[in-house]
Design an enzyme around this catalytic site. Structure first.
Site: not given
Ligand code: G3P
Ligand code: MG
Length: 250
Positions: A10, A52
């Site tokens: 992630h 982000h």
């Molecule tokens: O793509 C899944 C996840 O990344 C969504 O939440 O806030 O980490 O971008 P965020």
């Molecule tokens: Mg994300």
């Protein structure tokens, strides 16, 4: 319905490196990951950057925002110091740098289209066109595992991506699965639903799988929880704890 890797790092390298940086991709590789999720947002001059938050203050210092700043200025900002002094000077990457690195290292990409408010369609359109142009050979070869998956919480961004590059696969990101999820997914031509593991139930998972969609969860950092949702038929998930949950996790 899920030709992609099961476990995905992630925001680049999870919590082992500053999020959404090349250092994160390097950390992922060090733990054996060849699959990554990251976020793309447009700069003021309309260039996709791996970020982000629209606003500065967390991963880059200062005030201001991505949609008010040109790409070259963003690329000069320090996105590493907040995480640790050993990452000082780690830049905000251009999306194209992430593409180049991932292609070189054979890392599969889940590209999250993360538009700043008001830039939904523009971001979806730009990300889809650049991705398509960068993966022409892979698209022509037709191996789905070699082609990035675009995802977004923004219906408008995904609709724009669909219109710009219909040949690229799309996943609809939903925090909670609404009653009309399938109608929306159909309209977007989505191949998968990406959802918050916190709100998923075995019944919803079964419903989504029975309808023929891929099903992916964010963000699972506890191995026991990972095993539980995989037992519900979930195809894959992303994790911040690439040190605890490896690419071969089952
Ligand atoms: O793509 C899944 C996840 O990344 C969504 O939440 O806030 O980490 O971008 P965020
Ligand atoms: Mg994300």
């Amino acid at each position: 319905m899920w030709p992609y890797p099961k476990i995905v790092a992630h925001r680049g390298g999870g919590t082992l490196a500053p999020e959404n940086t090349i250092a994160g991709l390097r950390a992922g590789l060090a733990y054996g990951f060849r699959a990554v999720e990251f976020d793309v947002m447009l700069s003021r001059d309309g260039i996709g950057m791996v970020m982000h938050d629209p606003d500065f203050g967390r991963t880059v210092a200062g005030q201001g925002s991505v949609p008010e700043t040109d790409a070259i200025a963003l690329a000069g900002m320090d996105a590493g110091s907040w995480f640790g002094p050993q990452f000082a000077g780690e830049p905000v990457p251009f999306f194209t740098q992430f593409i180049d690195y991932c292609k070189q290292q054979r890392i599969w990409m889940n590209v999250e289209i993360k538009p700043a408010d008001g830039f939904e369609a523009a971001t979806g359109d730009w990300v889809a066109k650049v991705t398509r142009d960068s993966f022409q050979a892979e698209i022509a070869a037709g191996d789905p595992a070699a082609i990035p998956l675009l995802s977004s919480f923004s219906f408008a961004a995904l609709a724009a991506a669909r219109d710009a590059a219909p040949e690229l696969p799309r996943a609809y990101l939903l925090d909670k699965i609404p009653a009309d999820w399938q109608q929306q997914a159909r309209e977007l031509g989505a191949v998968a639903i990406h959802t918050n593991q916190k709100h998923l139930t075995p019944e919803l998972a079964a419903q989504i799988k029975a309808a023929g969609y891929g099903l992916f969860c964010y963000t699972i950092n506890d191995p026991a929880r990972g095993r539980e949702i995989l037992s519900w038929g979930v195809d894959g998930f992303c994790t911040d704890r690439i040190d605890l949950i490896g690419p071969g996790f089952a």
